[in-house]
Write a protein that holds these residues in place. Structure first.
Motif, mmCIF file in Angstrom:
data_model
loop_
_atom_site.group_PDB
_atom_site.id
_atom_site.type_symbol
_atom_site.label_atom_id
_atom_site.label_comp_id
_atom_site.label_asym_id
_atom_site.label_seq_id
_atom_site.Cartn_x
_atom_site.Cartn_y
_atom_site.Cartn_z
ATOM 1 N N PHE A 56 6.559 -46.113 48.334
ATOM 2 C CA PHE A 56 6.824 -44.987 47.332
ATOM 3 C C PHE A 56 7.801 -44.183 48.260
ATOM 4 O O PHE A 56 7.409 -43.733 49.274
ATOM 5 N N GLY A 57 8.702 -43.686 47.073
ATOM 6 C CA GLY A 57 9.465 -42.340 47.717
ATOM 7 C C GLY A 57 10.380 -42.968 49.111
ATOM 8 O O GLY A 57 10.656 -42.049 49.825
ATOM 9 N N GLY A 58 10.751 -44.278 49.346
ATOM 10 C CA GLY A 58 11.146 -44.521 50.427
ATOM 11 C C GLY A 58 10.397 -44.711 51.515
ATOM 12 O O GLY A 58 10.524 -44.803 52.754
ATOM 13 N N LEU A 59 9.121 -44.463 51.674
ATOM 14 C CA LEU A 59 7.837 -44.774 52.559
ATOM 15 C C LEU A 59 7.089 -45.829 52.292
ATOM 16 O O LEU A 59 6.943 -46.460 51.293
ATOM 17 N N GLN A 60 6.241 -46.164 53.473
ATOM 18 C CA GLN A 60 5.237 -47.046 53.276
ATOM 19 C C GLN A 60 4.220 -46.613 53.912
ATOM 20 O O GLN A 60 4.073 -46.028 55.235
ATOM 21 N N LEU A 61 2.827 -46.958 53.401
ATOM 22 C CA LEU A 61 1.628 -46.670 54.008
ATOM 23 C C LEU A 61 0.432 -47.591 53.788
ATOM 24 O O LEU A 61 0.389 -48.275 52.690
ATOM 25 N N ASN A 62 -0.055 -47.871 54.910
ATOM 26 C CA ASN A 62 -1.401 -49.112 54.867
ATOM 27 C C ASN A 62 -2.584 -48.335 54.537
ATOM 28 O O ASN A 62 -2.807 -47.096 55.353
ATOM 29 N N ILE A 63 -3.452 -48.706 53.802
ATOM 30 C CA ILE A 63 -4.673 -48.069 53.623
ATOM 31 C C ILE A 63 -5.792 -49.216 53.688
ATOM 32 O O ILE A 63 -5.700 -50.269 52.930
ATOM 33 N N THR A 64 -6.623 -49.138 54.458
ATOM 34 C CA THR A 64 -7.742 -50.125 54.725
ATOM 35 C C THR A 64 -9.090 -49.610 54.288
ATOM 36 O O THR A 64 -9.289 -48.484 53.973
ATOM 37 N N GLY A 65 -10.216 -50.314 54.301
ATOM 38 C CA GLY A 65 -11.609 -50.140 53.883
ATOM 39 C C GLY A 65 -11.780 -50.106 52.384
ATOM 40 O O GLY A 65 -10.689 -50.760 51.482
ATOM 41 N N ALA A 66 -12.520 -49.258 51.746
ATOM 42 C CA ALA A 66 -12.957 -49.424 50.401
ATOM 43 C C ALA A 66 -12.761 -47.734 49.755
ATOM 44 O O ALA A 66 -13.854 -47.273 49.629
ATOM 45 N N PRO A 67 -11.666 -47.626 49.069
ATOM 46 C CA PRO A 67 -11.652 -46.213 48.580
ATOM 47 C C PRO A 67 -12.635 -46.389 47.369
ATOM 48 O O PRO A 67 -12.608 -47.365 46.963
ATOM 49 N N ALA A 68 -12.956 -45.087 46.961
ATOM 50 C CA ALA A 68 -13.662 -44.972 45.707
ATOM 51 C C ALA A 68 -12.890 -44.446 44.575
ATOM 52 O O ALA A 68 -11.907 -43.620 44.894
ATOM 53 N N ALA A 69 -13.369 -44.474 43.573
ATOM 54 C CA ALA A 69 -12.586 -44.010 42.389
ATOM 55 C C ALA A 69 -12.628 -42.462 42.497
ATOM 56 O O ALA A 69 -13.648 -41.834 42.701
ATOM 57 N N GLY A 70 -11.405 -41.858 42.189
ATOM 58 C CA GLY A 70 -11.391 -40.497 42.528
ATOM 59 C C GLY A 70 -10.738 -40.178 43.889
ATOM 60 O O GLY A 70 -10.485 -38.905 44.041
ATOM 61 N N ASP A 71 -10.677 -40.781 44.882
ATOM 62 C CA ASP A 71 -10.368 -40.493 46.109
ATOM 63 C C ASP A 71 -8.893 -40.265 46.132
ATOM 64 O O ASP A 71 -8.109 -40.815 45.296
ATOM 65 N N SER A 72 -8.470 -39.520 46.872
ATOM 66 C CA SER A 72 -6.681 -39.287 46.818
ATOM 67 C C SER A 72 -6.495 -39.053 48.256
ATOM 68 O O SER A 72 -7.158 -38.418 49.152
ATOM 69 N N PHE A 73 -5.302 -39.329 48.670
ATOM 70 C CA PHE A 73 -4.678 -39.051 49.623
ATOM 71 C C PHE A 73 -3.332 -38.469 49.658
ATOM 72 O O PHE A 73 -2.446 -38.792 48.760
ATOM 73 N N HIS A 74 -2.951 -37.256 50.585
ATOM 74 C CA HIS A 74 -1.588 -36.639 50.473
ATOM 75 C C HIS A 74 -0.940 -37.182 51.511
ATOM 76 O O HIS A 74 -1.296 -37.292 52.762
ATOM 77 N N VAL A 75 0.551 -37.127 51.176
ATOM 78 C CA VAL A 75 1.537 -37.633 52.306
ATOM 79 C C VAL A 75 2.589 -36.491 52.037
ATOM 80 O O VAL A 75 3.539 -36.578 51.049
ATOM 81 N N ALA A 76 2.768 -35.801 53.004
ATOM 82 C CA ALA A 76 3.505 -34.357 52.584
ATOM 83 C C ALA A 76 4.688 -34.558 54.172
ATOM 84 O O ALA A 76 4.325 -35.064 55.272
ATOM 85 N N THR A 77 5.788 -33.851 53.735
ATOM 86 C CA THR A 77 6.766 -33.545 54.768
ATOM 87 C C THR A 77 6.007 -32.651 55.866
ATOM 88 O O THR A 77 4.958 -31.966 55.566
ATOM 89 N N ALA A 78 6.329 -32.715 57.150
ATOM 90 C CA ALA A 78 5.596 -32.215 58.208
ATOM 91 C C ALA A 78 5.602 -30.641 57.903
ATOM 92 O O ALA A 78 4.637 -29.813 58.106
ATOM 93 N N LYS A 79 6.778 -29.996 57.246
ATOM 94 C CA LYS A 79 6.871 -28.590 57.113
ATOM 95 C C LYS A 79 5.804 -28.249 56.264
ATOM 96 O O LYS A 79 5.345 -26.838 56.062
ATOM 97 N N ASN A 80 5.552 -28.925 55.029
ATOM 98 C CA ASN A 80 4.658 -28.845 53.993
ATOM 99 C C ASN A 80 3.129 -28.985 54.282
ATOM 100 O O ASN A 80 2.328 -28.643 53.436
ATOM 101 N N ALA A 81 2.838 -29.834 55.641
ATOM 102 C CA ALA A 81 1.402 -30.281 55.777
ATOM 103 C C ALA A 81 0.760 -29.322 56.661
ATOM 104 O O ALA A 81 -0.344 -29.611 56.834
ATOM 105 N N GLY A 82 1.323 -28.229 57.008
ATOM 106 C CA GLY A 82 0.761 -27.283 58.006
ATOM 107 C C GLY A 82 1.241 -27.320 59.342
ATOM 108 O O GLY A 82 1.267 -28.609 59.954
ATOM 109 N N THR A 83 1.893 -26.458 59.771
ATOM 110 C CA THR A 83 2.593 -26.501 61.144
ATOM 111 C C THR A 83 2.066 -25.585 62.045
ATOM 112 O O THR A 83 2.454 -25.660 63.317
ATOM 113 N N ASP A 84 0.923 -25.123 62.036
ATOM 114 C CA ASP A 84 0.197 -24.070 62.826
ATOM 115 C C ASP A 84 -0.552 -25.176 64.090
ATOM 116 O O ASP A 84 -1.504 -25.981 63.600
#
Length: 405
Positions: free
Chosen positions: A259-287
């Motif tokens: 998605f969006g020029g990126l690629q991510l692998n997810i293993t295991g068994a996510p549940a319905a309603g689970d979500s994962f955020h993929v953000a640029t470094a400056k928006n993901a928290g820089t402290d």
């Protein structure tokens, strides 16, 4: 022509006074070691000598500024080197914490070690120059820039000002860097950060986010991967309102999600309603302090009896912390490289300034220094002439007609 006695005395006195004045001037030149005693001696030379003297004094001030800048930048470089070492140690601890054979007690021990590193990094961030001026506080250098709050978090109390020093004619240089740009920032090219959304109940574990197409129209945006069912997901932009990037798609554990020029692998068994955020470094928290604090909290959370979802949450938290620490580490290295470049420039400016000062002093010497051989020769010449004038006057004043009667 008749020469009166009074006229003879006046002429003799004026001649001897002139000889004495010339002799005195040569004596003063030898004593002062300069040929220009007053601007009237050489108006053009005196003007040039004044300009060159001012240039030498100005170069001396620049040299003093360069010495001070070198001192503060060297202190900063030493502290950044220490910060780099601490961050490398934290990354090693995070990798070790991901070992599946560790128990809750083992992770608690690592959390304690991580807390020590956290405190050590705060001490480095609050380093001073030995005179009570804090290196990383910006213009607010009179007080510690990183202050621990009652809840244990660390707040940056400085500002983003840079103390500039005039180190050469047309060069101002920052003597320090502010703490926010070092410990609470990331570089523009820092990698994407993936993190699990709070409240996930499945055992989905994400891997490394890699870039596959920087030319993608959505590259550079933030994304949310949402599992509508345990076997389907969709990807939207993290905006209001969200924009669908990948429609509902069948999920296969371990298969890449693009998605969006990126690629991510997810293993295991996510549940319905689970979500994962993929953000640029400056928006993901820089402290970096908040990142370490989150990692400590994750390590102190018991997971031995929490099942697969608990272990997945721990692994995801460690993965997120590792990515953020890596970005912070890269940022510190970049700032450190900038400090090294400035120190190198100061060395070059110092060499140029020394050459300029040497040239100015040589030119000043040509303008006003005394030729001692010529001066001493002139001194003896003037002295001999004065003595001759005095002896001539003594002899002539004794001549009288009465001596021949």
């Amino acid at each position: 022509m008749r020469v009166s006695t009074q006229s003879f005395y006046d002429q003799s006195r004026a001649g001897m006074a002139s000889q004495q004045s010339s002799l005195l001037r040569v004596q003063q030149q030898i004593g002062a070691m300069t040929r220009i005693l007053a601007p009237s001696d050489d108006p053009l030379g005196a003007t040039r000598a004044l300009a060159v003297s001012q240039s030498i004094a100005l170069n001396s001030q620049y040299a003093t500024s360069r010495a001070q800048a070198t001192q503060t930048l060297s202190l900063e470089e030493n502290n950044l080197q220490s910060a780099t070492t601490v961050l490398q140690g934290i990354k090693s601890l995070l990798v070790e914490a991901g070992n599946g054979t560790l128990t809750d007690a083992d992770r608690a021990t690592l959390a304690t070690t991580l807390q020590s590193a956290y405190d050590q990094l705060q001490g480095i961030a609050n380093a001073d120059d030995g005179n009570g001026q804090y290196l990383f506080a910006g213009f607010k250098s009179g007080s510690p820039p990183f202050v621990k709050q009652p809840d244990g978090s660390i707040l940056y109390a400085g500002d983003q000002g840079q103390r500039l020093m005039q180190v050469d004619v047309s060069r101002q240089m920052a003597g320090t860097d502010d703490g926010r740009s070092i410990f609470q920032s990331v570089q523009g090219g820092a990698g994407y950060v993936s993190q699990q959304q709070a409240g996930n109940t499945g055992s989905g574990v994400f891997g490394t986010t890699s870039v596959v197409d920087m030319g993608d129209a959505n590259y550079g945006k933030d994304f949310v991967i949402t599992f509508t069912t345990p076997t389907t997901y969709q990807v939207d932009t993290n905006t209001v309102p969200p924009v669908a990037i990948v429609p509902s798609t069948t999920f296969t554990a371990g298969s890449p999600i693009q998605f969006g020029g990126l690629q991510l692998n997810i293993t295991g068994a996510p549940a319905a309603g689970d979500s994962f955020h993929v953000a640029t470094a400056k928006n993901a928290g820089t402290d970096v302090f908040a990142t370490i604090s989150d990692a400590i909290k994750a390590l102190r959370t018991p997971v031995d009896n929490a099942g697969q979802p608990g272990r997945a949450a721990l692994l995801n938290a460690l993965s997120t912390a590792n990515r953020k620490i890596t970005n912070a580490h890269d940022n510190v290295i970049t700032v450190r490289a900038s400090v090294g470049t400035r120190l190198q420039e100061l060395d070059a400016l110092g060499d140029t300034g020394d050459s300029r000062t040497l040239y100015d002093k040589s030119y000043l010497s040509d303008l006003q220094d005394l030729d001692y051989a010529s001066a001493i020769s002139e001194f003896y010449q003037r002295e001999t002439a004065l003595k001759a004038s005095q002896q001539t006057f003594v002899q002539i004043q004794q001549i009288s007609l009465f001596n021949y009667l």
